[in-house]
Design an enzyme around this catalytic site. Structure first.
Site, PDB file in Angstrom:
ATOM      1  N   ILE A  66      -5.668  -0.607  21.070  1.00  0.00           N
ATOM      2  CA  ILE A  66      -4.365  -1.265  20.995  1.00  0.00           C
ATOM      3  C   ILE A  66      -4.356  -2.275  19.852  1.00  0.00           C
ATOM      4  O   ILE A  66      -5.375  -2.887  19.544  1.00  0.00           O
ATOM      5  CB  ILE A  66      -4.002  -1.939  22.350  1.00  0.00           C
ATOM      6  CG1 ILE A  66      -2.518  -2.309  22.415  1.00  0.00           C
ATOM      7  CG2 ILE A  66      -4.923  -3.129  22.639  1.00  0.00           C
ATOM      8  CD1 ILE A  66      -2.018  -2.633  23.811  1.00  0.00           C
ATOM      9  N   CYS A  67      -3.196  -2.388  19.206  1.00  0.00           N
ATOM     10  CA  CYS A  67      -2.985  -3.422  18.189  1.00  0.00           C
ATOM     11  C   CYS A  67      -1.588  -3.991  18.433  1.00  0.00           C
ATOM     12  O   CYS A  67      -1.096  -3.967  19.561  1.00  0.00           O
ATOM     13  CB  CYS A  67      -3.159  -2.869  16.772  1.00  0.00           C
ATOM     14  SG  CYS A  67      -1.941  -1.625  16.298  1.00  0.00           S
ATOM     15  N   HIS A  68      -0.931  -4.495  17.412  1.00  0.00           N
ATOM     16  CA  HIS A  68       0.396  -5.092  17.609  1.00  0.00           C
ATOM     17  C   HIS A  68       1.449  -4.033  17.938  1.00  0.00           C
ATOM     18  O   HIS A  68       2.194  -4.162  18.908  1.00  0.00           O
ATOM     19  CB  HIS A  68       0.806  -5.899  16.377  1.00  0.00           C
ATOM     20  CG  HIS A  68       2.133  -6.569  16.528  1.00  0.00           C
ATOM     21  ND1 HIS A  68       2.337  -7.610  17.408  1.00  0.00           N
ATOM     22  CD2 HIS A  68       3.330  -6.329  15.944  1.00  0.00           C
ATOM     23  CE1 HIS A  68       3.600  -7.984  17.350  1.00  0.00           C
ATOM     24  NE2 HIS A  68       4.232  -7.224  16.474  1.00  0.00           N
TER      25      HIS A  68
END
Length: 106
Positions: A66-68
């Site tokens: 997961i990232c932004h």
């Protein structure tokens, strides 16, 4: 870590995170130190994207990336899959998690 895109990166939604965590998957947050400090999903492990190659052994065999928004985490998932892990990208990232009204840890 350069761009390592395979033909397909498996994805799931943020709503599917809790059930995968219950099944023992690692939630890997690949955002920057600054983004992590602003808030992250409780239980996530933080390894910034640029540190993945040298910290590869810290990554579980089954991992949700997961990232932004999902771009960086898709690259990381592709890299991990190419190197023998079972990695899935979380579409929409932390932004989607927050939009669903879910809490962030500090």
């Amino acid at each position: 870590m350069g761009p390592v895109f395979g033909p397909h990166v498996p994805t799931l939604t943020t709503a599917e995170i809790p059930s995968r965590l219950a099944d023992g998957w690692m939630l890997l947050d690949v955002r920057t130190e600054e983004e992590w400090a602003e808030g992250h999903i409780d239980g996530a492990v933080h390894i910034p994207m640029d540190q993945i190659p040298e910290r590869f052994e810290e990554v579980a065999d089954q991992v949700l990336c997961i990232c932004h928004l999902g771009g960086r985490s898709a690259r990381v998932a592709s890299y991990l899959n190419a190197h023998g892990k079972e990695a899935v990208n979380v579409d929409g990232g932390v932004e989607s998690w927050v939009q669903e009204g879910r809490p962030l840890a500090q």
